[in-house]
Write a protein that holds these residues in place. Structure first.
Motif, mmCIF file in Angstrom:
data_model
loop_
_atom_site.group_PDB
_atom_site.id
_atom_site.type_symbol
_atom_site.label_atom_id
_atom_site.label_comp_id
_atom_site.label_asym_id
_atom_site.label_seq_id
_atom_site.Cartn_x
_atom_site.Cartn_y
_atom_site.Cartn_z
ATOM 1 N N ASN B 52 0.842 -1.184 0.000
ATOM 2 C CA ASN B 52 0.000 0.000 0.000
ATOM 3 C C ASN B 52 0.888 1.247 0.000
ATOM 4 O O ASN B 52 1.845 1.332 0.771
ATOM 5 N N GLY B 53 0.563 2.179 -0.875
ATOM 6 C CA GLY B 53 1.348 3.399 -0.931
ATOM 7 C C GLY B 53 2.564 3.314 -1.827
ATOM 8 O O GLY B 53 3.294 4.299 -1.987
ATOM 9 N N ARG B 60 8.587 9.117 -18.050
ATOM 10 C CA ARG B 60 7.352 9.915 -17.982
ATOM 11 C C ARG B 60 6.192 9.148 -17.356
ATOM 12 O O ARG B 60 5.067 9.653 -17.342
ATOM 13 N N LEU B 61 6.431 7.959 -16.884
ATOM 14 C CA LEU B 61 5.382 7.141 -16.287
ATOM 15 C C LEU B 61 5.605 6.996 -14.794
ATOM 16 O O LEU B 61 6.728 6.771 -14.353
ATOM 17 N N MET B 62 4.504 7.103 -14.054
ATOM 18 C CA MET B 62 4.558 6.890 -12.618
ATOM 19 C C MET B 62 3.342 6.069 -12.213
ATOM 20 O O MET B 62 2.206 6.412 -12.567
ATOM 21 N N ALA B 63 3.578 5.005 -11.450
ATOM 22 C CA ALA B 63 2.496 4.130 -11.005
ATOM 23 C C ALA B 63 2.422 4.160 -9.490
ATOM 24 O O ALA B 63 3.439 4.264 -8.803
ATOM 25 N N SER B 64 1.191 4.050 -8.987
ATOM 26 C CA SER B 64 0.990 4.030 -7.542
ATOM 27 C C SER B 64 -0.088 3.024 -7.192
ATOM 28 O O SER B 64 -0.880 2.611 -8.044
ATOM 29 N N LEU B 65 -0.095 2.632 -5.907
ATOM 30 C CA LEU B 65 -1.043 1.623 -5.452
ATOM 31 C C LEU B 65 -1.662 2.052 -4.125
ATOM 32 O O LEU B 65 -0.950 2.390 -3.178
ATOM 33 N N ASP B 66 -2.980 2.026 -4.073
ATOM 34 C CA ASP B 66 -3.739 2.280 -2.852
ATOM 35 C C ASP B 66 -4.556 1.026 -2.590
ATOM 36 O O ASP B 66 -5.615 0.818 -3.198
ATOM 37 N N THR B 67 -4.068 0.180 -1.691
ATOM 38 C CA THR B 67 -4.744 -1.105 -1.475
ATOM 39 C C THR B 67 -6.066 -0.944 -0.737
ATOM 40 O O THR B 67 -6.961 -1.769 -0.908
ATOM 41 N N LYS B 68 -6.184 0.103 0.053
ATOM 42 C CA LYS B 68 -7.454 0.316 0.772
ATOM 43 C C LYS B 68 -8.573 0.668 -0.205
ATOM 44 O O LYS B 68 -9.702 0.210 -0.061
#
Lengths: 116, 115
Positions: B52-53, B60-68
């Protein structure tokens, strides 16, 4: 530069014929996956193996498809008899992951199958 | 059954603009992967997000994860033509055991960057 290799790259066959696709995973990888990609269904998991043992083949039509790993350097996917609806691109992927590192998969170039 | 949904499915962008692709999934997981596929080619791994987080960036690419929220985003900054491709997210369900990487893929987002 280690890569997953697949043969053949293209296959055109007539309905009813047997088709065998082969995959050589990256050396040292212990998990191998077979996927099918079509415009209508997208990317579907057909089967996968860990340490050559089949873990899940619930995505495969059982009556005509079979997947095996006769040794650590070869995975096969067979269709017998083939049907026009089997026309798709079949990808093999391999990986060597863990709970901490994740299970990143490396895809082969695919086999484009056309059944007429 | 795990469902993974991406939106938009088609994205036409001008060079130099920013945009975000969204990936929603339906079950608990803290492992998500992004792949790129060029027309007629295979899939190439872009990002592996394992908590998470988690945030990963490459060019030019950015990935993120919010498991909640069960949501991952792929943000494109100042798009260039070379980024034109299909982008897939894939989720590895974790339910106290291990699935050894059995992924469920989203439908894919076809990105076209034009001048």
């Amino acid at each position: 530069d280690a890569r997953v290799t697949q043969t053949p790259r293209h296959k055109v066959t007539e309905m009813g014929q047997e088709v065998t696709m082969r995959c050589q995973p990256i050396l040292g990888h212990n998990t191998v996956f077979w996927y099918r990609q079509t415009m209508m269904q997208g990317l579907e998991l057909l089967a996968y193996f860990r340490n050559r043992a089949p873990l899940d083949d619930s995505g495969m039509p059982k009556d005509r498809f079979s997947a095996e790993m006769p040794d650590a350097t070869l995975a096969t996917l067979k269709i017998q008899p083939s049907e026009p609806r089997d026309s798709a691109v079949y990808f093999c992927a391999s990986g060597l992951g863990s709970r901490d590192r994740g299970y990143e998969q490396y895809f082969g170039p695919g086999t484009r199958l056309t059944v007429t | 059954e795990l469902k993974v949904e991406q939106n938009p499915l088609f994205l036409s962008m001008q060079e130099g603009k920013n945009y975000t692709i969204y990936c929603n999934y339906s079950t608990t997981s803290d492992r998500l992967y992004w792949y790129r596929q060029d027309p007629g080619k295979s899939l190439e791994s872009l990002f592996v997000l394992l908590s998470n987080g988690a945030v990963k960036q490459e060019g030019r690419l950015m990935a993120s994860l919010d498991t909640k929220a069960r949501l991952s985003t792929l943000h494109i900054t100042a798009a260039v033509h070379d980024l034109s491709a299909t982008y897939f997210c894939a989720v590895d369900p974790y339910a106290g055991g291990t699935s050894y990487g059995k992924l469920t893929f989203g439908q894919g987002t076809i990105l076209t960057v034009h001048p």
